[in-house]
Design a protein around this motif. Structure first.
Motif, mmCIF file in Angstrom:
data_model
loop_
_atom_site.group_PDB
_atom_site.id
_atom_site.type_symbol
_atom_site.label_atom_id
_atom_site.label_comp_id
_atom_site.label_asym_id
_atom_site.label_seq_id
_atom_site.Cartn_x
_atom_site.Cartn_y
_atom_site.Cartn_z
ATOM 1 N N PHE A 63 37.765 -124.191 -57.260
ATOM 2 C CA PHE A 63 36.483 -124.078 -56.549
ATOM 3 C C PHE A 63 37.841 -123.436 -55.080
ATOM 4 N N SER A 64 38.498 -124.676 -54.947
ATOM 5 C CA SER A 64 39.852 -124.492 -54.569
ATOM 6 C C SER A 64 41.013 -123.090 -54.501
ATOM 7 N N GLY A 65 40.706 -122.807 -55.321
ATOM 8 C CA GLY A 65 41.738 -121.090 -55.666
ATOM 9 C C GLY A 65 40.768 -120.193 -54.982
ATOM 10 N N VAL A 66 39.873 -120.368 -54.933
ATOM 11 C CA VAL A 66 38.854 -119.417 -53.812
ATOM 12 C C VAL A 66 38.492 -119.448 -52.763
ATOM 13 N N LEU A 67 37.748 -120.661 -52.562
ATOM 14 C CA LEU A 67 37.218 -121.017 -51.276
ATOM 15 C C LEU A 67 38.459 -121.558 -50.116
ATOM 16 N N ASP A 68 38.055 -122.480 -49.583
ATOM 17 C CA ASP A 68 38.731 -123.465 -48.931
ATOM 18 C C ASP A 68 39.330 -124.887 -49.621
ATOM 19 N N ASN A 69 40.502 -125.180 -49.600
ATOM 20 C CA ASN A 69 40.697 -126.381 -50.750
ATOM 21 C C ASN A 69 40.288 -127.537 -49.438
ATOM 22 N N ALA A 70 40.466 -127.368 -47.915
ATOM 23 C CA ALA A 70 40.024 -129.053 -47.288
ATOM 24 C C ALA A 70 38.146 -129.036 -47.378
ATOM 25 N N PRO A 71 37.684 -128.203 -46.819
ATOM 26 C CA PRO A 71 36.253 -128.487 -47.165
ATOM 27 C C PRO A 71 36.260 -128.509 -48.374
ATOM 28 N N ILE A 130 41.183 -134.715 -57.143
ATOM 29 C CA ILE A 130 40.699 -133.977 -56.338
ATOM 30 C C ILE A 130 41.575 -133.919 -55.694
ATOM 31 N N SER A 131 42.518 -134.822 -55.531
ATOM 32 C CA SER A 131 43.262 -134.334 -54.272
ATOM 33 C C SER A 131 44.703 -133.493 -55.282
ATOM 34 N N VAL A 132 44.787 -133.664 -56.501
ATOM 35 C CA VAL A 132 45.955 -133.144 -57.050
ATOM 36 C C VAL A 132 44.304 -131.514 -57.518
ATOM 37 N N GLY A 133 44.041 -131.574 -57.769
ATOM 38 C CA GLY A 133 42.984 -130.279 -58.020
ATOM 39 C C GLY A 133 42.764 -128.975 -56.630
ATOM 40 N N ALA A 134 42.964 -130.253 -55.404
ATOM 41 C CA ALA A 134 42.688 -129.127 -53.792
ATOM 42 C C ALA A 134 44.067 -128.759 -53.389
ATOM 43 N N VAL A 135 45.011 -129.567 -53.900
ATOM 44 C CA VAL A 135 46.157 -128.729 -53.949
ATOM 45 C C VAL A 135 46.977 -127.867 -54.067
ATOM 46 N N PHE A 136 47.220 -128.301 -56.386
ATOM 47 C CA PHE A 136 47.564 -127.286 -57.078
ATOM 48 C C PHE A 136 47.417 -126.070 -57.072
ATOM 49 N N MET A 137 46.015 -126.766 -57.140
ATOM 50 C CA MET A 137 45.144 -124.678 -57.534
ATOM 51 C C MET A 137 44.848 -124.190 -56.693
ATOM 52 N N GLY A 138 45.297 -124.410 -55.211
ATOM 53 C CA GLY A 138 45.387 -123.206 -54.306
ATOM 54 C C GLY A 138 46.721 -122.119 -55.127
ATOM 55 N N ALA A 139 46.938 -122.273 -55.912
ATOM 56 C CA ALA A 139 48.506 -121.351 -56.258
ATOM 57 C C ALA A 139 47.582 -120.572 -57.256
ATOM 58 N N LEU A 140 46.588 -120.720 -57.450
ATOM 59 C CA LEU A 140 45.901 -119.648 -58.630
ATOM 60 C C LEU A 140 44.923 -118.399 -57.990
ATOM 61 N N THR A 141 45.419 -118.566 -57.037
ATOM 62 C CA THR A 141 44.982 -116.440 -56.326
ATOM 63 C C THR A 141 45.864 -116.975 -55.056
ATOM 64 N N TYR A 142 45.414 -115.425 -54.303
ATOM 65 C CA TYR A 142 46.629 -115.044 -53.303
ATOM 66 C C TYR A 142 46.148 -116.103 -51.990
ATOM 67 N N ILE A 143 45.114 -115.846 -52.027
ATOM 68 C CA ILE A 143 44.072 -116.425 -50.948
ATOM 69 C C ILE A 143 43.633 -118.077 -51.026
ATOM 70 N N GLY A 144 43.712 -117.879 -51.586
ATOM 71 C CA GLY A 144 43.929 -119.987 -52.462
ATOM 72 C C GLY A 144 44.874 -120.420 -51.370
ATOM 73 N N ASN A 145 45.738 -120.077 -51.004
ATOM 74 C CA ASN A 145 46.254 -121.108 -49.886
ATOM 75 C C ASN A 145 47.099 -120.525 -48.737
ATOM 76 N N ALA A 146 47.303 -119.948 -47.405
ATOM 77 C CA ALA A 146 47.262 -118.932 -46.541
ATOM 78 C C ALA A 146 49.261 -118.965 -46.540
#
Length: 495
Positions: free
Chosen positions: A394-402, A436-452
């Motif tokens: 979900f962090s890869g396509v949504l927002d990883n903080a919420p 949860i922490s590792v998933g949210a941080v690491f998988m923001g790299a899955l897509t261009y929008i996963g992390n600003a």
């Protein structure tokens, strides 16, 4: 264009102050529903105003949303992925940032109507005022200030030197944030590789490592971890994620070194000789901006409810931080020689692109996040590996903080706990929090929008005439390189 940039920031600040006044100046209501988790921001941009979002403060809880309410979010993702590819006409249309804004407002407007029809107006207000505006101001401060720091010189673009760049950036990201490290180092890295023709893979690994995985060791590195810090996770607890970070980054760095060695061998002898003959010693200009960059870090770290308890009662006080950040941008502007940003080939295009696209992303992802929050328990997630993959996915396509908050709440409910301290005191709970922490941080790299920072790095690279992969092309890279790495992490740490 820069005057327009500062005018936009001032306009956002005015909206922020008026909106906060409107919210706090309204007739007070007593809390009639239990407080939700503290919501401190989105993705790379989490800023931690430290307010408590309640039904009474931000409007009564709305009706359950239908599944089709996520269609605008799906459409904006498809637009980002497909419009640059469909035809030359759509590609040219998409290159104009104003057209991105039009699309964002159109699809965001549809979500706005759906949410208002289901009585979620308070959620819209909360997201745009307490999340989007701080997000833009934080990114703008890191982007503009780092643009005034010039790493002079031109070392040879050898696989060893490029790998050293990535190693430094990976560890730096945990201490100045993934956005700060990305914006500080991407231009020098591109300049170093300007004599080479095969550069795309270097930018992609930079996004993987510096813009995402590297930000996992402190709460300053990535917003989900900062959010956990505000929830009660000790500042130094995130150092426990070092084994996961060092393994993932180590694997990717080895792959990168081998890949870059092969690509370096494909460069022409003429380009290699030119790169060797144009070496220049490394130096630094614009050092005063390091002071302003430190100011941004300290503002994010200390201008929150942990150090200003009154923010919890009066949320508008949290925007002192945004005022300080705008002040730091102004200080950077008046204390820096304009020629420094010219040397960096600095333009406002990348931050403008992020600001425009994320208006639509923020609005259209609200229904998806609400559905996830309300129906997360129905996913049947109970094991560490499940928390790792579902939070990350979900962090890869949504927002990883919420997303982090949602699954942290799910973990507490699963274990029958009511706060983070209970999670940390329980071996099983702490392992779930790690997943949860590792998933949210690491998988923001899955897509261009996963992390600003992902989008910002892509935009800077394209401004430097590097043809980056499309949205789908980048996902191919991430699935081929990241997914096997994450599978190995799962087998070692989360089963």
């Amino acid at each position: 264009m820069r005057n327009k940039f500062f005018t936009t920031l001032l306009f956002l600040s005015l909206i922020l102050n008026v909106s906060v006044w409107a919210e706090t100046g309204a007739s007070p209501q007593t809390n009639t529903l239990a407080q939700s988790e503290t919501d401190t921001g989105h993705g790379e941009h989490g800023t931690g105003n430290g307010h408590q979002e309640t039904a009474s403060a931000h409007g009564e809880a709305g009706d359950d949303l239908p599944l089709w309410s996520v269609i605008p979010f799906v459409l904006i993702l498809l637009s980002i992925a497909l419009l640059p590819l469909i035809s030359h006409t759509t590609e040219h249309w998409w290159e104009n940032n104003n057209n991105k804004l039009l699309l964002s407002l159109a699809l965001g407007g549809v979500s706005f109507g759906i949410l208002m029809a289901h009585s979620w107006g308070g959620k819209i207000f909360h997201t745009m005022v307490f999340d989007y505006i701080p997000f833009i101001i934080l990114l703008a401060s890191l982007f503009y200030i780092s643009g005034g720091i010039v790493l002079k010189g031109d070392i040879e673009a050898t696989p060893v030197n490029n790998t050293i760049f990535l190693v430094v950036g990976t560890f730096l990201a945990s201490f100045i944030g993934t956005t700060g490290a990305s914006m500080l180092l991407i231009r020098p890295l591109l300049k170093t590789n300007s004599e080479r023709k095969h550069v795309v893979h270097t930018v992609i690994f930079f996004i993987f490592l510096v813009s995402n995985i590297g930000g996992s060791l402190t709460p300053l590195g990535d917003p989900p971890l900062f959010l956990g810090y505000l929830q009660g996770v000790p500042f130094v607890w995130t150092f426990k994620l070092f084994p996961e970070m060092i393994l993932a980054s180590g694997i990717l760095l080895v792959i990168y070194f081998i890949w870059d060695t092969i690509m370096h061998g494909k460069e022409t002898k003429k380009d290699i000789r030119y790169d060797h003959s144009h070496r220049q010693p490394i130096g630094l200009e614009g050092q005063v901006n390091l002071l302003w960059l430190l100011g941004v870090i300290l503002s994010v770290a200390f201008l929150n409810q942990n150090y200003i308890p009154a923010i919890e009662k009066y949320p508008f006080l949290g925007f002192i931080r945004e005022a300080v950040l705008i002040g730091l941008i102004a200080l950077s502007k008046v204390t820096s020689d304009p020629k420094l940003r010219e040397k960096n080939k600095f333009t406002l295009g990348p931050i403008q692109e992020v600001a425009y696209l994320f208006i639509g992303i923020f609005l259209t992802m609200i229904p998806a996040l609400l559905l996830l929050e309300h129906h997360g328990k129905e996913l049947g997630i109970t094991e560490r590996w499940q928390f790792f993959w579902v939070t990350g996915g979900f962090s890869g396509v949504l927002d990883n903080a919420p997303t982090y908050l949602t699954f942290l709440s799910l973990a507490k409910g699963l274990l029958g706990f009511s706060n983070v301290s209970q999670i940390l005191a329980d071996p099983v709970g702490e392992e779930l929090l790690k997943a949860i922490s590792v998933g949210a941080v690491f998988m923001g790299a899955l897509t261009y929008i996963g992390n600003a920072p992902n989008f910002m790095v892509k935009s800077v690279a394209e401004e430097n005439k590097i043809k980056m992969p499309s949205f789908g092309g980048y996902v191919v890279y991430s699935f081929l390189l990241l997914v096997p790495t994450f599978l190995l992490l799962t087998w070692i740490f989360f089963i």
